[in-house]
Scaffold this motif. Sequence first.
Motif, PDB file in Angstrom:
ATOM      1  N   TRP A  49      -5.967  -4.279   3.726  1.00 13.88           N
ATOM      2  CA  TRP A  49      -5.380  -5.298   3.198  1.00 13.88           C
ATOM      3  C   TRP A  49      -5.655  -6.228   4.030  1.00 13.88           C
ATOM      4  O   TRP A  49      -6.030  -6.416   5.605  1.00 13.88           O
ATOM      5  N   GLY A 106      -3.319   4.353  -2.158  1.00 10.40           N
ATOM      6  CA  GLY A 106      -2.696   3.249  -0.928  1.00 10.40           C
ATOM      7  C   GLY A 106      -3.956   3.027   0.127  1.00 10.40           C
ATOM      8  O   GLY A 106      -3.623   2.651   0.676  1.00 10.40           O
ATOM      9  N   TYR A 130      -7.118   1.032   0.051  1.00  5.50           N
ATOM     10  CA  TYR A 130      -6.265  -0.448   0.114  1.00  5.50           C
ATOM     11  C   TYR A 130      -5.482  -0.772   1.284  1.00  5.50           C
ATOM     12  O   TYR A 130      -6.313  -1.908   1.845  1.00  5.50           O
ATOM     13  N   MET A 152       2.811   1.180  -5.127  1.00  2.00           N
ATOM     14  CA  MET A 152       0.786   1.447  -5.511  1.00  2.00           C
ATOM     15  C   MET A 152       1.343   2.192  -6.949  1.00  2.00           C
ATOM     16  O   MET A 152       0.238   1.974  -8.115  1.00  2.00           O
ATOM     17  N   THR A 199       0.889  -0.793  -0.119  1.00  2.00           N
ATOM     18  CA  THR A 199       0.055   0.272  -0.650  1.00  2.00           C
ATOM     19  C   THR A 199       0.727   1.452   0.476  1.00  2.00           C
ATOM     20  O   THR A 199       0.108   1.982  -0.070  1.00  2.00           O
ATOM     21  N   SER A 234      -3.326  -8.073  -0.827  1.00  2.11           N
ATOM     22  CA  SER A 234      -4.662  -7.739  -1.370  1.00  2.11           C
ATOM     23  C   SER A 234      -5.318  -8.690  -0.508  1.00  2.11           C
ATOM     24  O   SER A 234      -5.543  -9.808  -1.008  1.00  2.11           O
TER      25      SER A 234
END
Length: 349
Positions: A84, A77, A80, A39, A34, A91
């Motif tokens: 996460w 990021g 995510y 990214m 992330t 992911s």
Amino acid sequence: MPANRPDHAPADHPRLPRRRVGILLANLGTPEATSYWPMRRYLSEFLSDKRVIDYPAWKWQPILQGIILSIRPFKSGKNYATIWNNEKNESPLMTITRDQTAKFAQRAQAAYGDEVMVDFAMRYGKPNIKTVARKMQEAGCDRILFFPLYPQYAAPTTATANDQMFRALMEMNWQPALRTVPAYFEDATYLDALTASVKQAYEKLPNRPKKLVISYHGVPERYLLAGDPYHCQCQKTTRLLAERLGWEAGEVMTSFQSKFGPEKWVGPATVELVADLAKQGVDDIAVVSPAFAADCIETLEEIQGEIAEAFEAAGGKSFTYIPCLNDRDDHMDALFGIAARELAGWLQC
């Protein structure tokens, strides 16, 4: 699998892997982390794809590399990071796709034994399609069934995945035969699994939602006007699902999410639709997203974050997200059945 000499070959002939069939499942992709640079690499590959953003490179790349990729990796990021899988440091899309592949491989082993090799790849990021396709070819797969995990066909999803698989063949001297799995939005077993997921979600709720919003990833409207069948296949998915549920037409609504850029996209936009419903007094809704075979940033963060917040800010009280089919057994049975049908003539169960 041990290598063998071809039948009737001389004793000094090199050993070759035993012939078998590869089944390669493909999904969109995921960043490796992330933080900014992972990214940026992921977004650069994704947003540089001409199937995704088809503006001329001379116009688009300076904007992408100079402006968008200086800012967007930070925001993406953070998004995510909220979903996460910290235990596996990946992911959810990666976790779910790996689980799907394992269950798919179990079914393939039971049906075909050692005649098949099952693996997965991502269009963007890792494991990439070219690497996995090469691995299959080197393992003796002289035939590959390529299965993009998109129920509805669209150029920015199914087509670009197929493009990358064809590019992989272009780099091979000894190419495997290739088949691609077509869109399966009207497959009965897929629809049965989708219907069951909605019914089971509703059974767990204390009150029945007043509306079921079926949210698909959006595309620019000009894709539809240029002949891309995605919008029509989404509308048909909604109709077939409603028929299986046996609900009144007004209980089910189609919308589209994830708009990017200034041009007009197909609509209505999910984030606007749910807010309008709340303002009209429809304060209890459910949302399902049948365009995704696995939960991802668009469902776990966008639907359950931005879209749910828009509904609640407009006065909505109860927002239920119905998960994607992921690795549900009925979903995996459906996907394997579709693959088995496409393997006819190569393999028999």
